[in-house]
Design a protein around this motif. Structure first.
Motif, PDB file in Angstrom:
ATOM      1  N   SER A  30      41.703  50.283  41.222  1.00  0.00           N
ATOM      2  CA  SER A  30      42.487  50.422  40.009  1.00  0.00           C
ATOM      3  C   SER A  30      41.199  50.617  38.891  1.00  0.00           C
ATOM      4  N   GLN A  31      41.433  51.307  37.811  1.00  0.00           N
ATOM      5  CA  GLN A  31      40.492  51.340  36.760  1.00  0.00           C
ATOM      6  C   GLN A  31      40.478  50.245  36.020  1.00  0.00           C
ATOM      7  N   ALA A  32      41.709  49.605  35.827  1.00  0.00           N
ATOM      8  CA  ALA A  32      41.823  48.303  35.097  1.00  0.00           C
ATOM      9  C   ALA A  32      43.118  47.570  35.391  1.00  0.00           C
ATOM     10  N   VAL A  33      43.001  46.219  35.469  1.00  0.00           N
ATOM     11  CA  VAL A  33      44.315  45.311  35.975  1.00  0.00           C
ATOM     12  C   VAL A  33      44.464  44.500  34.594  1.00  0.00           C
ATOM     13  N   GLU A  34      45.615  44.262  34.280  1.00  0.00           N
ATOM     14  CA  GLU A  34      45.927  43.496  33.127  1.00  0.00           C
ATOM     15  C   GLU A  34      47.047  42.528  33.737  1.00  0.00           C
ATOM     16  N   VAL A  35      46.504  41.209  33.547  1.00  0.00           N
ATOM     17  CA  VAL A  35      47.553  40.153  33.934  1.00  0.00           C
ATOM     18  C   VAL A  35      47.972  39.103  33.026  1.00  0.00           C
ATOM     19  N   VAL A  91      42.350  40.378  41.415  1.00  0.00           N
ATOM     20  CA  VAL A  91      42.321  41.416  40.339  1.00  0.00           C
ATOM     21  C   VAL A  91      41.045  42.107  40.005  1.00  0.00           C
ATOM     22  N   ARG A  92      39.879  41.375  40.601  1.00  0.00           N
ATOM     23  CA  ARG A  92      38.429  41.703  40.230  1.00  0.00           C
ATOM     24  C   ARG A  92      37.826  41.636  41.591  1.00  0.00           C
ATOM     25  N   LEU A  93      37.184  42.442  42.021  1.00  0.00           N
ATOM     26  CA  LEU A  93      36.158  42.523  43.416  1.00  0.00           C
ATOM     27  C   LEU A  93      34.876  43.041  42.995  1.00  0.00           C
ATOM     28  N   ASN A  94      33.909  42.527  42.941  1.00  0.00           N
ATOM     29  CA  ASN A  94      32.567  43.156  42.944  1.00  0.00           C
ATOM     30  C   ASN A  94      31.908  43.011  44.040  1.00  0.00           C
ATOM     31  N   GLU A 147      45.624  44.798  44.487  1.00  0.00           N
ATOM     32  CA  GLU A 147      45.403  45.887  43.431  1.00  0.00           C
ATOM     33  C   GLU A 147      44.221  45.533  42.316  1.00  0.00           C
ATOM     34  N   GLN A 148      43.094  46.039  42.419  1.00  0.00           N
ATOM     35  CA  GLN A 148      41.935  45.303  41.846  1.00  0.00           C
ATOM     36  C   GLN A 148      41.217  46.118  41.122  1.00  0.00           C
ATOM     37  N   ALA A 149      40.406  45.697  40.175  1.00  0.00           N
ATOM     38  CA  ALA A 149      39.473  46.603  39.428  1.00  0.00           C
ATOM     39  C   ALA A 149      38.168  46.131  40.444  1.00  0.00           C
ATOM     40  N   VAL A 150      37.117  47.142  40.474  1.00  0.00           N
ATOM     41  CA  VAL A 150      36.133  47.004  41.435  1.00  0.00           C
ATOM     42  C   VAL A 150      34.659  47.625  40.684  1.00  0.00           C
ATOM     43  N   THR A 151      33.582  46.856  41.231  1.00  0.00           N
ATOM     44  CA  THR A 151      32.309  47.340  40.603  1.00  0.00           C
ATOM     45  C   THR A 151      31.502  47.315  41.934  1.00  0.00           C
ATOM     46  N   MET A 152      31.024  48.229  42.455  1.00  0.00           N
ATOM     47  CA  MET A 152      29.821  48.065  43.511  1.00  0.00           C
ATOM     48  C   MET A 152      28.644  48.432  43.017  1.00  0.00           C
ATOM     49  N   LEU A 153      27.499  47.479  43.455  1.00  0.00           N
ATOM     50  CA  LEU A 153      26.206  47.518  42.839  1.00  0.00           C
ATOM     51  C   LEU A 153      25.291  47.455  44.182  1.00  0.00           C
ATOM     52  N   GLU A 154      24.359  48.508  44.208  1.00  0.00           N
ATOM     53  CA  GLU A 154      23.201  48.243  45.221  1.00  0.00           C
ATOM     54  C   GLU A 154      22.045  47.627  44.646  1.00  0.00           C
TER      55      GLU A 154
END
Length: 129
Positions: free
Chosen positions: A18-23, A75-78, A104-111
């Motif tokens: 998801s683009q954003a998650v509000e809790v 809610v957030r997965l990097n 259902e989480q916001a995600v950032t993937m970094l190399e």
């Protein structure tokens, strides 16, 4: 706990995030350190990307459940990897795990240029209940 996902577009659904998650009204929050393919004795894996991803997922799930939380509360997965090109063919493994737990989480993937010792992928999560 109340959780609401915000998705102004539909394309992210194919990528399982998801683009954003509000809790609101969370009982507690768990901040997980990056989990990678490290054995219980502290030995870093020298296996391929697929095997390391599977072990990183298992280790993340172990930390979450040992703390008394559920994976669906993520809610957030990097995602950190030494090669997005090498990780991407195995991404369905992560997507299946996400779907199985109803995450259902916001995600950032970094190399990144490197991870600890021989590691190639690391998962960092924020979990609420």
């Amino acid at each position: 706990m109340e959780k609401r996902t915000i998705n102004p577009w539909n394309w992210q659904k194919e990528r399982s995030y998801s683009q954003a998650v509000e809790v609101k009204n969370a009982e507690a929050t768990l901040y997980c350190s990056g989990q990678a393919a490290i054995d219980p004795d502290g030995t870093s894996s020298t296996q391929d990307m697929k095997s390391q991803l599977e072990q990183a997922i298992a280790n993340l799930e172990e930390v979450i459940t040992t703390a008394g939380y559920e994976c669906k509360g993520i809610v957030r997965l990097n995602i950190y990897t030494t090669s997005t090109k090498e990780l991407w063919p195995h991404f369905p493994i992560l997507q299946e795990w996400i779907a199985r737990h109803g995450i259902e989480q916001a995600v950032t993937m970094l190399e990144v240029t490197g991870l600890f010792e021989t590691l190639t992928v690391e998962l960092e999560a924020t979990v609420v209940k």
